[in-house]
Design an enzyme around this catalytic site. Structure first.
Site, mmCIF file in Angstrom:
data_model
loop_
_atom_site.group_PDB
_atom_site.id
_atom_site.type_symbol
_atom_site.label_atom_id
_atom_site.label_comp_id
_atom_site.label_asym_id
_atom_site.label_seq_id
_atom_site.Cartn_x
_atom_site.Cartn_y
_atom_site.Cartn_z
ATOM 1 N N GLY A 15 0.649 -1.193 0.099
ATOM 2 C CA GLY A 15 0.267 -0.067 0.054
ATOM 3 C C GLY A 15 0.981 1.304 0.227
ATOM 4 N NE ARG A 29 18.266 15.746 -4.645
ATOM 5 C CZ ARG A 29 17.397 16.755 -4.693
ATOM 6 N NH1 ARG A 29 17.058 17.486 -3.678
ATOM 7 N NH2 ARG A 29 16.538 17.021 -5.699
ATOM 8 N NE ARG A 76 -1.138 -5.057 -0.778
ATOM 9 C CZ ARG A 76 -1.989 -4.199 -0.503
ATOM 10 N NH1 ARG A 76 -2.983 -3.941 -1.670
ATOM 11 N NH2 ARG A 76 -1.974 -3.326 0.197
ATOM 12 C CG ASP A 107 3.377 -7.026 7.563
ATOM 13 O OD1 ASP A 107 2.893 -6.400 6.388
ATOM 14 O OD2 ASP A 107 2.789 -7.751 8.421
ATOM 15 C CB THR A 130 2.336 0.680 5.963
ATOM 16 O OG1 THR A 130 1.148 0.751 6.307
ATOM 17 C CG2 THR A 130 3.079 0.482 7.355
ATOM 18 C CG ASP A 132 -2.379 0.234 7.991
ATOM 19 O OD1 ASP A 132 -3.219 1.108 7.964
ATOM 20 O OD2 ASP A 132 -2.708 -0.850 7.612
ATOM 21 C CG ASP A 134 0.932 -2.511 10.430
ATOM 22 O OD1 ASP A 134 1.664 -1.577 9.716
ATOM 23 O OD2 ASP A 134 0.030 -3.153 9.926
ATOM 24 N NE ARG A 176 -5.609 -5.446 5.409
ATOM 25 C CZ ARG A 176 -4.989 -5.365 4.121
ATOM 26 N NH1 ARG A 176 -5.944 -5.739 3.165
ATOM 27 N NH2 ARG A 176 -3.792 -4.922 4.144
ATOM 28 N N GLY A 190 -11.801 14.262 19.061
ATOM 29 C CA GLY A 190 -12.714 14.354 20.447
ATOM 30 C C GLY A 190 -14.014 13.261 20.261
ATOM 31 C CB ALA A 191 -14.034 10.061 18.742
ATOM 32 C CD GLU A 227 -9.817 -0.949 6.340
ATOM 33 O OE1 GLU A 227 -8.457 -0.710 6.924
ATOM 34 O OE2 GLU A 227 -9.845 -1.301 5.206
HETATM 35 O O1 F6P Z 1 -2.216 0.887 3.731
HETATM 36 C C1 F6P Z 1 -2.562 0.124 4.742
HETATM 37 C C2 F6P Z 1 -4.103 -0.036 4.411
HETATM 38 O O2 F6P Z 1 -4.418 1.058 4.340
HETATM 39 C C3 F6P Z 1 -4.913 -0.889 5.348
HETATM 40 O O3 F6P Z 1 -5.249 -0.094 6.704
HETATM 41 C C4 F6P Z 1 -6.407 -1.544 4.553
HETATM 42 O O4 F6P Z 1 -6.850 -2.354 4.964
HETATM 43 C C5 F6P Z 1 -5.442 -1.681 3.238
HETATM 44 O O5 F6P Z 1 -4.162 -1.094 3.104
HETATM 45 C C6 F6P Z 1 -6.149 -1.407 1.920
HETATM 46 O O6 F6P Z 1 -5.419 -1.550 0.782
HETATM 47 P P1 F6P Z 1 -5.805 -1.873 -0.496
HETATM 48 O O7 F6P Z 1 -7.128 -1.370 -0.774
HETATM 49 O O8 F6P Z 1 -4.822 -1.304 -1.494
HETATM 50 O O9 F6P Z 1 -5.860 -3.571 -0.681
#
Ligand code: F6P
Length: 328
Positions: A15, A29, A76, A107, A130, A132, A134, A176, A190-191, A227
């Site tokens: 992603g 550079r 990918r 990852d 990324t 995320d 993560d 995800r 402020g959720a 998500e």
């Molecule tokens: O970049 C990470 C991420 O945004 C995740 O949070 C999300 O689930 C996923 O990529 C969706 O990626 P794609 O639509 O490219 O499969």
């Protein structure tokens, strides 16, 4: 001792994330600064297999520090998951004279790089990119800060319309497997409630909290949902559930989606990308392979790439508590 590395390949994969262009610029550079060649590999592992390469000098990366996405494109690759595909990629790198790789991604990207290194003993180093956040071994991944700001800006706008109509909004943000965006954007905007994959707060607790919000005089409510949250319901099902179980709530849903991945990187991401690119190139030149460049307490550190891949990032439990206190 002079380094054996004379030509470095750089690619983005998985992603996309804001700051990837800034990282490519930094790698190109830093290579120019150290008088070695730099090659851009288009479309991640897919382009590597096909030999889709382009030489990058210091001027090839002008005016991209502020651009979202990745000009090298991302993909990918299914083929790279096969031994045959990886062999083809290796042949292409040898043909081009590339001695080492800087892999910018998450990852999946690092797992591919690790397997490639195990099979061909090919020097690699990773830069975490990324939204995320993560990846273990770094406090921040490229793109996370920008995505957070994008999400907060969007939720602020939703709040305007929510409060004008006395509505409850479920706002889905990306993540995800992890809830870093949800938790931080939730606190930042402020959720009233934040639902993350790491913790199942339960539907009863959600209803209780919304009821309490109403009784204490709140005129609108925002629930930020990652998500991959663990209530077992997506945002649309959550809306139906609340409408069925709480009277008088006018509920709407907003899915922020891929807008969180786009846009000009924040200053934080640009600076981090610039630092990480230099560190990646200089580490390769110093013979340090199979690491990921991470930032820990604002210091760049090398973290073994296999640990980065196998570990799980942790949600900030204290921030969850702060969120509870703030939504009183
Ligand atoms: O970049 C990470 C991420 O945004 C995740 O949070 C999300 O689930 C996923 O990529 C969706 O990626 P794609 O639509 O490219 O499969």
């Amino acid at each position: 001792m002079e380094s054996q590395i004379k030509k470095i390949g750089v690619m983005t994969s998985g992603g996309d994330a804001p700051g990837m262009n800034a990282a490519i610029r930094s790698v190109a550079r830093a290579c120019a600064y150290h008088n070695i060649e730099c090659v851009g590999i288009y479309r991640g592992y897919e382009g590597m297999i096909e030999g889709d390469f382009k030489s990058l000098n210091a001027r090839s990366v002008n005016h991209i520090i502020n651009k979202g996405g990745t000009f090298l494109k991302s993909a990918r690759s299914q083929e790279f998951r096969t031994k045959e595909g990886r062999k083809q990629a290796h042949d292409q790198l040898l043909k081009e004279g590339i001695d080492a790789l800087v892999l910018i991604g998450g990852d999946g990207t690092f797992t591919g790089g690790m397997i490639f290194n195990e099979e061909f003993n090919f020097p690699i180093i990773g830069i975490p990119g990324t939204i995320d956040n993560d990846i273990v071994g770094t406090n921040y991944t490229l793109g996370y800060d920008t995505a957070l700001n994008t999400a907060v800006e969007a939720i602020d706008k939703i709040r305007d319309t929510a409060s004008s109509h006395r509505r409850l909004f479920f706002v889905e943000v990306m993540g995800r497997d992890v809830g870093h965006i949800a938790l931080n954007a939730g606190v930042g905007s402020g959720a009233e409630e934040i639902l993350v994959p790491e913790e199942d707060l339960g539907l009863d607790r959600l209803l209780e909290s919304l009821e309490k919000s109403r009784q204490t005089g709140k005129s609108s409510s925002i629930v930020v949902v990652a998500e991959g949250d663990k209530t077992g319901k997506n945002v649309f099902e959550l809306r139906d559930y609340v409408e069925e179980n709480l009277e008088g709530y006018d509920v709407r849903v907003s899915v922020l989606g891929h807008m969180q991945r786009g846009g000009s990187p924040s200053c934080f991401d640009r600076v981090l990308a610039s630092r990480m690119g230099v560190k990646a190139v200089e580490s390769l030149l110093a013979g340090k392979f199979n690491y990921m460049v991470g930032t820990v307490n604002n210091k760049l550190e090398l973290y073994p790439i296999d640990k980065a891949v196998k570990g799980h990032s942790k949600i900030d439990a204290e921030l969850l508590r702060v969120s509870d206190i703030m939504s009183i």
